[in-house]
Design a protein around this motif. Structure first.
Motif, PDB file in Angstrom:
ATOM      1  N   LEU A   1       0.833  -1.202   0.000  1.00  0.00           N
ATOM      2  CA  LEU A   1       0.000   0.000   0.000  1.00  0.00           C
ATOM      3  C   LEU A   1       0.870   1.255   0.000  1.00  0.00           C
ATOM      4  O   LEU A   1       0.582   2.227  -0.706  1.00  0.00           O
ATOM      5  N   PHE A   2       1.931   1.242   0.798  1.00  0.00           N
ATOM      6  CA  PHE A   2       2.835   2.397   0.847  1.00  0.00           C
ATOM      7  C   PHE A   2       3.669   2.493  -0.428  1.00  0.00           C
ATOM      8  O   PHE A   2       3.910   3.590  -0.941  1.00  0.00           O
ATOM      9  N   GLU A   3       4.105   1.354  -0.950  1.00  0.00           N
ATOM     10  CA  GLU A   3       4.882   1.363  -2.193  1.00  0.00           C
ATOM     11  C   GLU A   3       4.060   1.935  -3.340  1.00  0.00           C
ATOM     12  O   GLU A   3       4.590   2.621  -4.214  1.00  0.00           O
ATOM     13  N   GLY A   4       2.753   1.654  -3.327  1.00  0.00           N
ATOM     14  CA  GLY A   4       1.882   2.196  -4.369  1.00  0.00           C
ATOM     15  C   GLY A   4       1.771   3.705  -4.321  1.00  0.00           C
ATOM     16  O   GLY A   4       1.399   4.345  -5.307  1.00  0.00           O
ATOM     17  N   ARG A   5       2.091   4.286  -3.181  1.00  0.00           N
ATOM     18  CA  ARG A   5       2.092   5.734  -3.010  1.00  0.00           C
ATOM     19  C   ARG A   5       3.484   6.326  -3.187  1.00  0.00           C
ATOM     20  O   ARG A   5       3.677   7.530  -3.044  1.00  0.00           O
ATOM     21  N   GLY A   6       4.466   5.461  -3.449  1.00  0.00           N
ATOM     22  CA  GLY A   6       5.821   5.944  -3.668  1.00  0.00           C
ATOM     23  C   GLY A   6       6.551   6.328  -2.403  1.00  0.00           C
ATOM     24  O   GLY A   6       7.419   7.208  -2.426  1.00  0.00           O
ATOM     25  N   GLU A   7       6.233   5.667  -1.285  1.00  0.00           N
ATOM     26  CA  GLU A   7       6.881   5.965  -0.020  1.00  0.00           C
ATOM     27  C   GLU A   7       6.913   4.711   0.836  1.00  0.00           C
ATOM     28  O   GLU A   7       6.301   3.686   0.496  1.00  0.00           O
ATOM     29  N   SER A   8       7.647   4.771   1.945  1.00  0.00           N
ATOM     30  CA  SER A   8       7.700   3.657   2.879  1.00  0.00           C
ATOM     31  C   SER A   8       6.859   3.966   4.110  1.00  0.00           C
ATOM     32  O   SER A   8       6.464   5.120   4.341  1.00  0.00           O
ATOM     33  N   PHE A   9       6.604   2.935   4.907  1.00  0.00           N
ATOM     34  CA  PHE A   9       5.869   3.117   6.161  1.00  0.00           C
ATOM     35  C   PHE A   9       6.579   4.113   7.070  1.00  0.00           C
ATOM     36  O   PHE A   9       5.961   5.023   7.623  1.00  0.00           O
ATOM     37  N   SER A  10       7.891   3.953   7.230  1.00  0.00           N
ATOM     38  CA  SER A  10       8.642   4.841   8.131  1.00  0.00           C
ATOM     39  C   SER A  10       8.627   6.278   7.642  1.00  0.00           C
ATOM     40  O   SER A  10       8.526   7.217   8.446  1.00  0.00           O
ATOM     41  N   GLU A  11       8.709   6.489   6.328  1.00  0.00           N
ATOM     42  CA  GLU A  11       8.657   7.848   5.778  1.00  0.00           C
ATOM     43  C   GLU A  11       7.296   8.483   6.056  1.00  0.00           C
ATOM     44  O   GLU A  11       7.211   9.661   6.423  1.00  0.00           O
ATOM     45  N   TYR A  12       6.239   7.691   5.872  1.00  0.00           N
ATOM     46  CA  TYR A  12       4.896   8.218   6.094  1.00  0.00           C
ATOM     47  C   TYR A  12       4.703   8.602   7.558  1.00  0.00           C
ATOM     48  O   TYR A  12       4.198   9.679   7.876  1.00  0.00           O
TER      49      TYR A  12
ATOM     50  N   ARG B   1       6.958   9.317   9.830  1.00  0.00           N
ATOM     51  CA  ARG B   1       7.789  10.482  10.188  1.00  0.00           C
ATOM     52  C   ARG B   1       7.136  11.776   9.713  1.00  0.00           C
ATOM     53  O   ARG B   1       7.095  12.768  10.442  1.00  0.00           O
ATOM     54  N   GLN B   2       6.606  11.770   8.484  1.00  0.00           N
ATOM     55  CA  GLN B   2       5.983  12.978   7.954  1.00  0.00           C
ATOM     56  C   GLN B   2       4.751  13.351   8.760  1.00  0.00           C
ATOM     57  O   GLN B   2       4.509  14.535   9.053  1.00  0.00           O
ATOM     58  N   GLN B   3       3.949  12.361   9.144  1.00  0.00           N
ATOM     59  CA  GLN B   3       2.756  12.649   9.933  1.00  0.00           C
ATOM     60  C   GLN B   3       3.127  13.192  11.308  1.00  0.00           C
ATOM     61  O   GLN B   3       2.476  14.107  11.823  1.00  0.00           O
ATOM     62  N   ARG B   4       4.170  12.650  11.916  1.00  0.00           N
ATOM     63  CA  ARG B   4       4.606  13.161  13.225  1.00  0.00           C
ATOM     64  C   ARG B   4       5.104  14.598  13.111  1.00  0.00           C
ATOM     65  O   ARG B   4       4.788  15.442  13.953  1.00  0.00           O
ATOM     66  N   LEU B   5       5.875  14.875  12.079  1.00  0.00           N
ATOM     67  CA  LEU B   5       6.369  16.233  11.881  1.00  0.00           C
ATOM     68  C   LEU B   5       5.211  17.204  11.675  1.00  0.00           C
ATOM     69  O   LEU B   5       5.234  18.334  12.185  1.00  0.00           O
ATOM     70  N   GLU B   6       4.207  16.767  10.924  1.00  0.00           N
ATOM     71  CA  GLU B   6       3.075  17.650  10.653  1.00  0.00           C
ATOM     72  C   GLU B   6       2.283  17.939  11.924  1.00  0.00           C
ATOM     73  O   GLU B   6       1.860  19.068  12.171  1.00  0.00           O
ATOM     74  N   HIS B   7       2.098  16.928  12.775  1.00  0.00           N
ATOM     75  CA  HIS B   7       1.396  17.164  14.033  1.00  0.00           C
ATOM     76  C   HIS B   7       2.211  18.085  14.947  1.00  0.00           C
ATOM     77  O   HIS B   7       1.638  18.926  15.657  1.00  0.00           O
ATOM     78  N   CYS B   8       3.523  17.948  14.916  1.00  0.00           N
ATOM     79  CA  CYS B   8       4.370  18.865  15.691  1.00  0.00           C
ATOM     80  C   CYS B   8       4.226  20.290  15.181  1.00  0.00           C
ATOM     81  O   CYS B   8       4.132  21.237  15.962  1.00  0.00           O
ATOM     82  N   ARG B   9       4.195  20.451  13.854  1.00  0.00           N
ATOM     83  CA  ARG B   9       4.036  21.784  13.262  1.00  0.00           C
ATOM     84  C   ARG B   9       2.731  22.420  13.718  1.00  0.00           C
ATOM     85  O   ARG B   9       2.689  23.600  14.093  1.00  0.00           O
ATOM     86  N   ILE B  10       1.673  21.623  13.718  1.00  0.00           N
ATOM     87  CA  ILE B  10       0.366  22.139  14.109  1.00  0.00           C
ATOM     88  C   ILE B  10       0.380  22.573  15.569  1.00  0.00           C
ATOM     89  O   ILE B  10      -0.117  23.647  15.924  1.00  0.00           O
ATOM     90  N   ASP B  11       0.948  21.743  16.447  1.00  0.00           N
ATOM     91  CA  ASP B  11       0.990  22.089  17.872  1.00  0.00           C
ATOM     92  C   ASP B  11       1.869  23.310  18.135  1.00  0.00           C
ATOM     93  O   ASP B  11       1.553  24.134  19.000  1.00  0.00           O
ATOM     94  N   LEU B  12       2.963  23.431  17.407  1.00  0.00           N
ATOM     95  CA  LEU B  12       3.842  24.586  17.585  1.00  0.00           C
ATOM     96  C   LEU B  12       3.154  25.881  17.181  1.00  0.00           C
ATOM     97  O   LEU B  12       3.470  26.954  17.700  1.00  0.00           O
ATOM     98  N   ALA B  13       2.209  25.781  16.238  1.00  0.00           N
ATOM     99  CA  ALA B  13       1.487  26.973  15.782  1.00  0.00           C
ATOM    100  C   ALA B  13       0.229  27.243  16.598  1.00  0.00           C
ATOM    101  O   ALA B  13      -0.390  28.300  16.466  1.00  0.00           O
ATOM    102  N   ASP B  14      -0.155  26.286  17.459  1.00  0.00           N
ATOM    103  CA  ASP B  14      -1.396  26.395  18.220  1.00  0.00           C
ATOM    104  C   ASP B  14      -1.127  27.104  19.550  1.00  0.00           C
ATOM    105  O   ASP B  14      -0.338  26.632  20.368  1.00  0.00           O
ATOM    106  N   PRO B  15      -1.777  28.233  19.800  1.00  0.00           N
ATOM    107  CA  PRO B  15      -1.551  28.959  21.060  1.00  0.00           C
ATOM    108  C   PRO B  15      -1.912  28.148  22.303  1.00  0.00           C
ATOM    109  O   PRO B  15      -1.430  28.444  23.394  1.00  0.00           O
TER     110      PRO B  15
END
Length: 285
Positions: A240-251, A253-267
């Motif tokens: 499923l991940f290969e069909g999206r051109g990425e690996s499980f670990s890459e996905y 990591r990106q989701q964790r970074l995005e949630h961190c970005r959101i929390d850092l911007a949230d007052p």
């Protein structure tokens, strides 16, 4: 950042025309009409952070185009009015209740043939792009009539209707929720091209993604666990991940970074350290 609410209605008449174009520019948009140099309208704008803004826009007939700047995506709900969205090789006739997903760096134009009102939420592009992966879906798009799309429309309508009382935290939370809903709607509505995930695989990936999101705080999160929870083989989950051109670990990591970005911007999380936020989303260091 404190969300600031601004209204063109509160400006002197001689300053409103310039403000109309200036505030459209903050959304990476521009507006023109054929018979006058500057369109007319009113705008209420609230900014939560550098990437998240909400606008309640009412105007006379005019043409709105992106400025070609890669400043994220726009979720736009037509509250009232008739329009036509035109992009290379596609066109959509629009009416009350339609929701558009627009890239600020893409090639499109939105022409309103009558007086109109629209709610526009500007959001970061990364989370939606991560969800869509290599599905072949290209913006702009207009959401269809699925249940998920209806929920997204309702959410954007509620947010826009409460613009004056919405704070930065509300906008940040709405950005996350609407991105998830819009991604789910698009993946469910659009037939993917050959070579990408099939419809069944797309449905499986959406389940896998939801299970991952619910367990991002676990630093030991592994594909084997996710596959077992969803009743899939590890190899199938990998595909499923290969069909999206990425690996499980890459996905992950990106989701964790995005949630961190959101929390850092949230007052609401302003009192927390970067380390604490990172650890909450599964980063060990």
């Amino acid at each position: 950042m404190v969300a600031a609410l601004r209204s063109i209605d509160h400006l002197p008449l001689e300053h409103r025309d310039k403000a109309w174009l200036d505030w459209f520019e903050e959304l990476s948009l521009s507006a023109t009409v054929d018979d006058q140099p500057i369109p007319r309208g009113t705008m209420h704008l609230r900014a939560a952070n550098a990437t998240t803004r909400l606008a309640d826009v009412s105007g006379t007939p005019q043409r709105i185009v992106p400025m070609g700047r890669d400043h994220g995506i726009l979720f736009a709900l037509i509250v009232a009015g008739r329009g036509r969205l035109v992009a290379p090789h596609q066109a959509f006739d629009l009416a009350d209740g339609d929701v558009m997903v627009l890239g600020t760096a893409d090639d499109w134009s939105l022409t309103f043939r009558s007086d109109f009102r629209a709610f526009i939420l500007q959001a970061a592009a990364g989370p939606l792009e991560a969800r869509l992966g290599r599905s072949g879906i290209r913006l702009p798009k207009v959401l269809g009539s699925t249940v998920v799309a209806a929920v997204a429309k309702s959410g954007l309508r509620t947010l826009g209707s409460n613009l004056e009382t919405s704070g930065a935290a509300d906008l940040t939370a709405a950005e996350v929720a609407l991105t998830e809903l819009v991604a789910s709607a698009l993946l469910g509505e659009v037939r993917e091209p050959a070579g990408s995930l099939t419809g069944v695989q797309t449905a499986h990936f959406r389940r896998v993604a939801a299970t991952i999101d619910a367990r991002l705080s676990d630093p030991d999160l592994a594909l084997a666990l996710i596959a077992r929870l969803e009743g899939l083989s590890v190899r199938y989950a990998q595909k499923l991940f290969e069909g999206r051109g990425e690996s499980f670990s890459e996905y992950v990591r990106q989701q964790r970074l995005e949630h961190c970005r959101i929390d850092l911007a949230d007052p609401n999380h302003a009192h927390e350290s970067v380390a604490a936020i990172g650890q909450r989303w599964g980063f060990r260091d």
